[in-house]
Each structure stands twice: as C-alpha cells, then as structure tokens.
Scaffold this active site. Sequence first.
Site, PDB file in Angstrom:
ATOM      1  N   ARG A  49      -2.646  22.179 -14.080  1.00 37.48           N
ATOM      2  CA  ARG A  49      -1.623  21.225 -14.518  1.00 37.48           C
ATOM      3  C   ARG A  49      -1.854  20.759 -15.954  1.00 37.48           C
ATOM      4  NH1 ARG A  49       0.855  16.196 -10.881  1.00 37.48           N
ATOM      5  NH2 ARG A  49       2.214  15.384 -12.514  1.00 37.48           N
ATOM      6  N   GLU A  54      10.095  19.154 -24.956  1.00 35.17           N
ATOM      7  CA  GLU A  54       9.386  19.407 -23.690  1.00 35.17           C
ATOM      8  C   GLU A  54       9.978  20.634 -22.991  1.00 35.17           C
ATOM      9  OE1 GLU A  54       6.742  17.550 -22.923  1.00 35.17           O
ATOM     10  OE2 GLU A  54       7.041  15.597 -23.891  1.00 35.17           O
ATOM     11  N   HIS A  63       0.310  18.230 -26.939  1.00 34.87           N
ATOM     12  CA  HIS A  63       0.164  16.793 -26.775  1.00 34.87           C
ATOM     13  C   HIS A  63      -1.109  16.223 -27.402  1.00 34.87           C
ATOM     14  CE1 HIS A  63       3.605  17.216 -24.210  1.00 34.87           C
ATOM     15  NE2 HIS A  63       3.619  15.927 -23.938  1.00 34.87           N
ATOM     16  N   ARG A 110       0.820  -1.241   0.000  1.00 38.79           N
ATOM     17  CA  ARG A 110       0.000   0.000   0.000  1.00 38.79           C
ATOM     18  C   ARG A 110       0.842   1.275   0.000  1.00 38.79           C
ATOM     19  NH1 ARG A 110      -2.933  -3.179   3.463  1.00 38.79           N
ATOM     20  NH2 ARG A 110      -4.784  -4.031   2.473  1.00 38.79           N
ATOM     21  N   ASN A 154      -0.023  19.760 -21.066  1.00 37.62           N
ATOM     22  CA  ASN A 154      -0.388  18.972 -22.253  1.00 37.62           C
ATOM     23  C   ASN A 154      -0.259  19.771 -23.547  1.00 37.62           C
ATOM     24  OD1 ASN A 154      -1.009  16.650 -20.801  1.00 37.62           O
ATOM     25  ND2 ASN A 154      -3.058  17.428 -20.316  1.00 37.62           N
ATOM     26  N   LYS A 182       3.089  11.419 -10.940  1.00 33.69           N
ATOM     27  CA  LYS A 182       2.226  10.579 -11.777  1.00 33.69           C
ATOM     28  C   LYS A 182       2.983   9.297 -12.078  1.00 33.69           C
ATOM     29  CE  LYS A 182      -0.447  13.607 -14.799  1.00 33.69           C
ATOM     30  NZ  LYS A 182      -0.719  13.778 -16.236  1.00 33.69           N
ATOM     31  N   HIS A 226       8.280  10.534 -29.081  1.00 36.03           N
ATOM     32  CA  HIS A 226       7.226  11.325 -28.433  1.00 36.03           C
ATOM     33  C   HIS A 226       7.501  12.830 -28.556  1.00 36.03           C
ATOM     34  CE1 HIS A 226       4.341  12.686 -25.473  1.00 36.03           C
ATOM     35  NE2 HIS A 226       5.328  13.249 -24.780  1.00 36.03           N
ATOM     36  N   HIS A 245      -0.257  13.305 -29.649  1.00 31.52           N
ATOM     37  CA  HIS A 245      -0.711  11.923 -29.452  1.00 31.52           C
ATOM     38  C   HIS A 245      -1.389  11.375 -30.692  1.00 31.52           C
ATOM     39  CE1 HIS A 245      -0.673  12.143 -24.792  1.00 31.52           C
ATOM     40  NE2 HIS A 245       0.475  11.704 -25.286  1.00 31.52           N
ATOM     41  N   GLU A 273      -4.005  17.370 -11.077  1.00 32.08           N
ATOM     42  CA  GLU A 273      -4.427  17.726 -12.438  1.00 32.08           C
ATOM     43  C   GLU A 273      -5.920  17.945 -12.581  1.00 32.08           C
ATOM     44  OE1 GLU A 273      -2.226  15.817 -15.622  1.00 32.08           O
ATOM     45  OE2 GLU A 273      -3.911  16.134 -16.980  1.00 32.08           O
ATOM     46  N   LYS A 324       8.131  23.025 -13.887  1.00 37.92           N
ATOM     47  CA  LYS A 324       7.250  21.873 -13.670  1.00 37.92           C
ATOM     48  C   LYS A 324       6.788  21.849 -12.209  1.00 37.92           C
ATOM     49  CE  LYS A 324       5.397  17.664 -14.055  1.00 37.92           C
ATOM     50  NZ  LYS A 324       5.322  16.446 -14.804  1.00 37.92           N
TER      51      LYS A 324
HETATM   52  N1  LIG Z   1       4.875  10.580 -15.080  1.00 35.17           N
HETATM   53  C1  LIG Z   1       4.879  11.644 -15.855  1.00 35.17           C
HETATM   54  O1  LIG Z   1       4.486  12.739 -15.449  1.00 35.17           O
HETATM   55  C2  LIG Z   1       5.407  11.510 -17.255  1.00 35.17           C
HETATM   56  C3  LIG Z   1       5.710  12.647 -17.999  1.00 35.17           C
HETATM   57  C4  LIG Z   1       6.253  12.495 -19.269  1.00 35.17           C
HETATM   58  C5  LIG Z   1       6.479  11.221 -19.773  1.00 35.17           C
HETATM   59  N2  LIG Z   1       6.154  10.132 -19.024  1.00 35.17           N
HETATM   60  C6  LIG Z   1       6.386   8.763 -19.540  1.00 35.17           C
HETATM   61  O2  LIG Z   1       7.769   8.631 -19.805  1.00 35.17           O
HETATM   62  C7  LIG Z   1       7.963   7.673 -20.838  1.00 35.17           C
HETATM   63  C8  LIG Z   1       8.968   8.220 -21.819  1.00 35.17           C
HETATM   64  O3  LIG Z   1      10.171   8.465 -21.141  1.00 35.17           O
HETATM   65  P1  LIG Z   1      11.562   8.672 -21.913  1.00 35.17           P
HETATM   66  O4  LIG Z   1      11.344   9.589 -23.038  1.00 35.17           O
HETATM   67  O5  LIG Z   1      12.549   8.998 -20.882  1.00 35.17           O
HETATM   68  O6  LIG Z   1      11.809   7.260 -22.591  1.00 35.17           O
HETATM   69  P2  LIG Z   1      12.465   5.904 -22.044  1.00 35.17           P
HETATM   70  O7  LIG Z   1      12.334   5.772 -20.588  1.00 35.17           O
HETATM   71  O8  LIG Z   1      11.922   4.807 -22.891  1.00 35.17           O
HETATM   72  O9  LIG Z   1      14.012   6.103 -22.395  1.00 35.17           O
HETATM   73  C9  LIG Z   1      14.397   6.222 -23.736  1.00 35.17           C
HETATM   74  C10 LIG Z   1      15.562   5.307 -24.064  1.00 35.17           C
HETATM   75  O10 LIG Z   1      16.759   5.851 -23.537  1.00 35.17           O
HETATM   76  C11 LIG Z   1      17.499   4.883 -22.794  1.00 35.17           C
HETATM   77  N3  LIG Z   1      18.224   5.635 -21.783  1.00 35.17           N
HETATM   78  C12 LIG Z   1      17.741   6.191 -20.650  1.00 35.17           C
HETATM   79  N4  LIG Z   1      18.681   6.938 -20.063  1.00 35.17           N
HETATM   80  C13 LIG Z   1      19.800   6.846 -20.819  1.00 35.17           C
HETATM   81  C14 LIG Z   1      21.082   7.426 -20.745  1.00 35.17           C
HETATM   82  N5  LIG Z   1      21.394   8.293 -19.787  1.00 35.17           N
HETATM   83  N6  LIG Z   1      21.975   7.128 -21.702  1.00 35.17           N
HETATM   84  C15 LIG Z   1      21.640   6.299 -22.724  1.00 35.17           C
HETATM   85  N7  LIG Z   1      20.431   5.735 -22.863  1.00 35.17           N
HETATM   86  C16 LIG Z   1      19.512   6.015 -21.922  1.00 35.17           C
HETATM   87  C17 LIG Z   1      16.431   3.958 -22.287  1.00 35.17           C
HETATM   88  O11 LIG Z   1      16.952   2.692 -21.983  1.00 35.17           O
HETATM   89  C18 LIG Z   1      15.470   3.910 -23.467  1.00 35.17           C
HETATM   90  O12 LIG Z   1      15.899   2.999 -24.431  1.00 35.17           O
HETATM   91  C19 LIG Z   1       6.605   7.393 -21.431  1.00 35.17           C
HETATM   92  O13 LIG Z   1       6.170   6.123 -20.996  1.00 35.17           O
HETATM   93  C20 LIG Z   1       5.725   8.479 -20.855  1.00 35.17           C
HETATM   94  O14 LIG Z   1       4.378   8.054 -20.680  1.00 35.17           O
HETATM   95  C21 LIG Z   1       5.638  10.256 -17.787  1.00 35.17           C
HETATM   96 ZN   LIG Z   2       5.286  14.737 -23.267  1.00 34.92          ZN
END
Ligand SMILES: NC(=O)c1ccc[n+]([C@@H]2O[C@H](COP(=O)([O-])OP(=O)(O)OC[C@H]3O[C@@H](n4cnc5c(N)ncnc54)[C@H](O)[C@@H]3O)[C@@H](O)[C@H]2O)c1
Ligand SMILES: [Zn+2]
Length: 365
Positions: A244, A188, A251, A124, A248, A146, A268, A255, A240, A230
């Site tokens: 917040r 971003e 986005h 939990r 988006n 999130k 993305h 999307h 949100e 942020k």
């Molecule tokens: N929680 C939130 O508020 C929030 C906000 C934005 C995005 N997200 C989520 O984040 C995800 C996308 O995250 P992302 O863009 O970081 O992608 P990701 O986590 O898939 O990372 C991208 C790639 O980079 C590699 N990588 C990571 N760090 C590295 C480094 N320092 N050197 C070399 N390679 C590295 C990873 O292994 C992966 O292959 C999505 O699932 C999205 O929904 C969440």
């Molecule tokens: Zn985004």
Amino acid sequence: MEVLERVDVALGKNSYQVLIADGLLSCLGAELQSLVKIGRIAVVTNPKIDRLYGARVRKSLEEVGYEPLMVPLPSGERYKTLRSISRIYDALIQNRFERSDSLIALGGGVIGDMGGFAAATFLRGISYIQCPTTVVAQVDASIGGKTGVDHPRGKNLVGAFHQPRLVCTDPSSLKTLSKREYRAGLAEVVKYGVISDADFFAYLEENSAAILSLDSEKIGYCISRSARLKAEVVQSDEHESGRRKILNYGHTFGHAIETLTGYSQYRHGEAVAVGMVAAGELSVELGFLGEQVVQRQITLLKALGLPTEMPNLDPEEILNVMASDKKVSGGEIYFVLPEKIGAVRLMPVEGKQLRLFLKSLAIYN
Ligand SMILES: NC(=O)c1ccc[n+]([C@@H]2O[C@H](COP(=O)([O-])OP(=O)(O)OC[C@H]3O[C@@H](n4cnc5c(N)ncnc54)[C@H](O)[C@@H]3O)[C@@H](O)[C@H]2O)c1
Ligand SMILES: [Zn+2]
C-alpha cells in the site's frame, strides 16, 4: 440513474462496494436501504457542501423513511482536529445515537477522514458510509478505511483504520469544484497510471483535453478506474505494511514542498505533481528509469494544467523535512521509484545520495 461501476473492496468481514453513478447523491436513500441495514443516520458535512448537496441527500433519505441528523462542521484542513470530532460526538450523544446507528460523511477528504474517525471511535465503532465529493476523496480518501485528524505538530498524526460499509460516489458532483481544486485532484489520478496501470496512463494522455473540460463520460471512467486501482492496492495490504506504500508515490517530495511553502502556495495535488516528477528524476539518477518516461509524465501533467517544476528550496531543508516524515523507517528515507509507466519499486535512498540529487536539480542557487 445508471450505475457506471460497482467496485468490490474485498477485505473479508470488512468488505464493501464502491458505487459510482452520476446522480447517485439524489438516490442515496434507496441504495442504502437495499445494501446496508442501518438505524438512524447522521450526515457529517460542511456548510458549503450542505448548501450544494445537503437538500438532495436529505430528501433521498427522507423518501425511504430516515430522519437524517445534519452535523455541519467548519470548512477546511485547519478544522481537521479533535475539537471538530468532539462536535460530532456531542451531536450524536445529544440525539441518543446507538451502536446500531450510522454516519454518512458527505464531502471532500477532510470531512471523510473526520466522519470516518468519529465513526471508528464513537461507542467503540459504528458503521459509516462515504459520499466523496472531490476528486481526491473519490479516487483516494474514501476507499481504504484510513481515518483521522491532524495534530498541531503534523498532519494525520491521530487516527484509526475503520472501513466504511459503503462508498457512494457521484462524479457529477465534481462539476461544482473550482477548476484549480479539480485539476489538483487529477494528479492523484495520474499517480495510479504511473504506479500500476500503463494502459490507463495512455488513456489519460489521449483524453487530457476532454478530462480537463469535464466531459462526463471521461470523468466517470477516470474515477472508476482509479477507484478500482485503489481498491486492488488496499485489498493486497489493508494496514499499509507493504504494497500500500506505493500510493505514496510523489508524496515524499510533495509533503516537503507543502511544508516548506507553508501549505499556502500549493494545493496538495499540485505538490504531488511536482513530487512525482522529482521522484521520476531520482529514479533516472539511480539508473532505474529512462529520461523519456519522466518526459511523458511532465507532458501529461502539464496538459492537465499541473505544475512540474521544483520551487527554489534549500536542499538541506528538504532533507530535514523528509527525515521527519512518516515514511522514514530506521533512519532511511524510503522512496517510491518508477521503473517504467505502470510499475514502481519501494526503496531506501541514503542521505548522501539524496543530497547530491537535490543539488543536481539546481533548485537552490
Ligand atoms: N484517508 C485517506 O486515505 C486519504 C487519502 C488522501 C487524502 N486524505 C485527506 O484528504 C484531505 C484532502 O481532501 P480534499 O482534497 O478532498 O480537500 P477538502 O476536503 O478540504 O475539500 C476541498 C475543498 O472543496 C470543497 N468541496 C468539496 N466538495 C465540493 C464540491 N463537490 N463542490 C464544490 N466544493 C466542494 C470543500 O468544502 C473544500 O473547501 C486531507 O486532509 C488529506 O489528509 C485522506
Ligand atoms: Zn495525496
């Protein structure tokens, strides 16, 4: 190690800091010890990040007496699933983790969202620390609590709000990202300038070349300023329900582009770059924005190596995807529309008007 910035995320009893410093991953243990009382620690990561950063993180934790449990998960968005979460639970249960123990999410947004969700739900809720290693994770995903996973029917459909106890951001870790991954994340960063900070937008315009060539000081500044923006937005609306949503920006179009191109053609951030230009054009169309502001966005995004042009997609398909998006409320599609650099409004746009706009973009011929 010089701490570049300590950003406060003030959320009452859920408050925490974002520490930003080059080399922080090698000094993690000491920072944790002085800031949060923690029992045992599991480090959730993926094999690639483990290879690059696992040893230094482990060593720094061991130096202050922890015996970290490494939990590697398969890499990639397609493993952002409940099944991977189960693997984290299995490791924690096998190793008799308790409520007072903690978890570290070391990686990009995928690992951050999953580590956070496992921490939100195991027994939990246990404490967790974000150690983001991509631009997206450092400026966005690691801050705000999130967490979640994808469902075969859509992204991020299962999740929880669970704030981390601490965010440890090491901008020097961005140097091992692929160029494309790094640039996509910068979309971003540009987003923060457009939605809430005209001075920062101007800084990005002046320094785009240095940022692209990974100048440490400039990257550090971009990450710090974005993290602060942020944090401000999250503080004003933790769950949100209102403000917040401005995060988006770009986005809704983004999307739709990602979905209609099968999540393979665009990263993305690239889709968000195109989406921000489209949202800007829509704002011009509705009379809220001057065309020259859209041009400024296009020029900056291009200078950062990002795409700005809508691909050739059917307006009806775009509308369908938008209508099934989470940003729809009561049948109306909501858009974040810029009024100038640094200020946006959130408003519904009617389907009829949207259809006309999409056709006017001449994206389907
Ligand atoms: N929680 C939130 O508020 C929030 C906000 C934005 C995005 N997200 C989520 O984040 C995800 C996308 O995250 P992302 O863009 O970081 O992608 P990701 O986590 O898939 O990372 C991208 C790639 O980079 C590699 N990588 C990571 N760090 C590295 C480094 N320092 N050197 C070399 N390679 C590295 C990873 O292994 C992966 O292959 C999505 O699932 C999205 O929904 C969440
Ligand atoms: Zn985004």
